[in-house]
Design an enzyme around this catalytic site. Structure first.
Site, PDB file in Angstrom:
ATOM      1  N   ASP A 114      40.674 128.886  17.981  1.00  0.00           N
ATOM      2  CA  ASP A 114      39.437 129.676  18.017  1.00  0.00           C
ATOM      3  C   ASP A 114      39.329 130.302  19.408  1.00  0.00           C
ATOM      4  OD1 ASP A 114      37.073 130.853  17.384  1.00  0.00           O
ATOM      5  OD2 ASP A 114      35.988 128.989  16.969  1.00  0.00           O
ATOM      6  N   ALA A 115      39.801 131.542  19.505  1.00  0.00           N
ATOM      7  CA  ALA A 115      39.955 132.211  20.798  1.00  0.00           C
ATOM      8  C   ALA A 115      39.056 133.440  20.895  1.00  0.00           C
ATOM      9  CB  ALA A 115      41.412 132.630  20.978  1.00  0.00           C
ATOM     10  N   LYS A 116      38.774 134.070  19.759  1.00  0.00           N
ATOM     11  CA  LYS A 116      37.922 135.269  19.692  1.00  0.00           C
ATOM     12  C   LYS A 116      38.319 136.303  20.729  1.00  0.00           C
ATOM     13  CE  LYS A 116      34.008 132.980  17.416  1.00  0.00           C
ATOM     14  NZ  LYS A 116      34.302 131.542  17.552  1.00  0.00           N
ATOM     15  N   ARG A 117      39.608 136.516  20.897  1.00  0.00           N
ATOM     16  CA  ARG A 117      40.078 137.506  21.845  1.00  0.00           C
ATOM     17  C   ARG A 117      39.877 138.909  21.304  1.00  0.00           C
ATOM     18  NH1 ARG A 117      39.988 133.121  24.581  1.00  0.00           N
ATOM     19  NH2 ARG A 117      41.836 132.437  25.716  1.00  0.00           N
ATOM     20  N   THR A 160      41.255 133.363  15.765  1.00  0.00           N
ATOM     21  CA  THR A 160      40.093 134.225  15.543  1.00  0.00           C
ATOM     22  C   THR A 160      40.141 135.372  16.554  1.00  0.00           C
ATOM     23  OG1 THR A 160      38.747 132.881  17.045  1.00  0.00           O
ATOM     24  CG2 THR A 160      38.622 132.329  14.715  1.00  0.00           C
TER      25      THR A 160
END
Lengths: 274, 274
Positions: A86-89, A113
Site C-alpha cells: 500500500d504505497a499510493k504512489r 496501490t
C-alpha cells in the site's frame, strides 16, 4: 502465477476475503520487538486471510530499520498468500518506472496501490506488469474523501462524481486484467455504484474496524456476481486487538470474527442469487 | 527558520529561482559511485540554486543502499539551501502522520510534495507543520496530465477545470503560510491561471529540460507580483549534461545557463512592471 490467480487461490483455500494490514505503530506495540510482533500476527492469521497489506508509511517512519523490518515481514508471509504494497504512489511516468522497480522488483510485492491524479501515462509503468495487481485509488475511506472525489464532472455526455470517472478510466486501462480499485468500506453507497460500473474488477476495501465502516452493508454492496471480487482490509482492529501478551490470540479472534461476518454476507448474497 | 524564509534567503543570495532535482539514474551515471557523483553535482551547483529536490523514487529503487545514499546526499547539501522531498504522498490522515514523521523528522526535509486526491484531512498532518513547506500537486508536467486535472467541475457556482479547484482549496488550507503548488513548466497557460488564482503562493515548477517546457513562457506566466514565487526545477538536463568525467563542469554550465535565462525573464518582467 499472476496476482489475480494467487489471490483467487488464497481466497478459496482460506474461504476468506479478509486482508490484514500490517502497519506497525511503535507506541501501540509498546516496547515489544516489532519484527517478532508482526511475525506473530502473521502466524496467528495466515489461514484466515486472502492477502496481507503492509502500508509503506509505517515502515518509512522507522528509517533504515523500517526497511529491514519490511523485508523480515515479507519473508514471514507464507508464499501462497499475496502481498499488496500500500504505497499510493503517483508521479510522472519516468519516476513511476523507478517506483515500480522499488515495489515490484526490489521488495517483491504482488500488487500495489497507486494515485490516479496524474492520469494513464503516470500509472502505465505499473499497469504493464501484467503479473502484478494495480489498485487505483478511487473512493477512499477518510472523512474528507468527498472534497475532490465527489465533485461533479462532465464526462462523455454524462454528469458524474469524479470517483466514477476515475473508475471508468481505470476500467479502460485494464489491458492485462490486472487493474483493481481502492474503494472504502465507510461508503457502501459509493461501493455499490462502483460495482455496477466495474462488475469484474477486484476492489481493495479499507476502512473496516478502526475506521468503523459498516461491514454488512459494504460487503453486500461490493461483492461481484460470483460473490467475490473484494479484498476487505482491517489493520488496527486486528493488530491491536489486545495490548497484552495475548495479542496474537486476540488478533486471531478478531480476524476470525471479521472473516465469519464477511462469509455470512457472502452466503446471504449467494442465497438471494439462487 | 521556516522553509519560506530559507527559500527566500537562498534565492536572494544566489540570485536564482533554479532548483536542481537530485534523481540518480544508475544507468546514466555509468559505473561511477552514485554518492560521489551527486556530491560533485551539489558542489558544482550550490551557488546557483535556490533549492534542491531529491525525488524519493530514485532512492527507493536502490533498496537499503538508496536510504544510505539519500542521507549522504542530504548531508552534502549546504545547510542554507532548502531541500524539497519530492514524495507526492497521499493517504488517509493517520497514515500521512507516519509519512510526515518519515520525511520531516527522520530524513529532515524542509518541504515536501503531496497528492490532493484524498482532500484536506489527508494533507493536514503535513500542513500543520508550519515551519515546513507543503507543495500540493495541482497541474503536472506529464503528457497525460489533462486526463483528470482538466475535467470541468461545478464548484461554488463556477465551472472550472479540476486543477483550479484544487488550487483554490489549497489556498483555503493555507493557515500557516506554508502551502505551495506543483505546476508544470510544460503548460504556461495553466501556470498563468494558477498565478491569478493564487497570487502569493510559491509554485514548484518541474518539467524544464528533459521534459522540454518552454522556459521563457513559463517564467513569465508564473512569476508573482514581486518577480519571485517560483522554484523552477531541472533534473536530468543538469545531472546528465555530460556523460564524461567533466559531468560536474557540464552540470554547472547547464545550471548557469538556466539560471541566466530565468533571470533574463525576471529582469524583463521587472522592466515591464516599472
Amino acid at each position: 502465477m499472476s496476482f489475480r490467480a494467487k489471490l483467487a487461490q488464497a481466497a478459496a483455500a482460506n474461504r476468506s476475503l479478509l486482508c490484514v494490514g500490517l502497519d506497525p505503530d511503535p507506541e501501540r506495540i509498546d516496547g515489544r520487538d516489532i519484527a517478532s510482533f508482526l511475525r506473530d500476527i502473521v502466524a496467528a492469521t495466515s489461514d484466515l486471510v486472502c492477502a496481507y497489506k503492509p502500508n509503506l508509511a509505517f515502515y518509512e517512519q522507522l528509517g533504515e530499520g523500517g526497511y529491514a523490518l519490511l523485508r523480515e515481514v515479507l519473508q514471514a508471509i507464507p508464499s501462497d498468500i499475496p502481498v499488496i504494497g500500500d504505497a499510493k504512489r503517483g508521479d510522472i511516468g519516468h519516476t513511476m518506472e523507478a517506483y515500480a522497480r522499488a515495489i515490484f522488483d526490489d521488495l517483491g510485492f504482488d500488487a500495489v496501490t497507486v494515485q490516479p491524479y496524474l492520469g494513464h501515462d503516470s500509472v502505465a509503468p505499473f499497469l504493464k506488469r501484467g503479473d502484478k495487481g494495480v489498485f487505483i485509488v478511487c473512493r477512499t475511506s477518510n472523512p474528507g474523501a468527498a472534497e475532490f472525489q465527489d465533485v461533479l464532472v462532465e464526462d462523455a455526455g454524462a454528469t458524474r462524481p469524479l470517483y466514477e470517472v476515475v473508475a471508468l478510466h481505470a476500467r479502460s486501462w485494464d489491458e492485462h486484467g490486472n487493474v483493481g480499485l481502492v474503494a472504502g468500506a465507510t461508503y457502501p453507497g459509493e461501493l455499490k455504484r462502483l460495482r455496477s460500473l466495474c462488475p469484474e474488477m477486484p476492489f481493495l476495501v479499507p476502512g473496516l474496524g478502526a475506521q468503523a465502516g459498516e461491514l454488512e452493508a459494504s460487503v453486500r454492496a461490493g461483492l461481484d456476481a460470483e460473490g467475490g471480487g473484494m479484498v476487505i482490509n482491517a489493520s488496527r482492529s486486528v493488530l491491536y486487538a489486545s495490548t497484552g501478551s495475548d495479542f496474537g490470540e486476540a488478533a486471531r479472534r478478531e480476524a476470525e470474527s471479521l472473516r465469519r461476518a464477511i462469509e455470512a454476507q457472502r452466503a446471504a448474497a449467494a442465497g438471494s442469487r439462487a
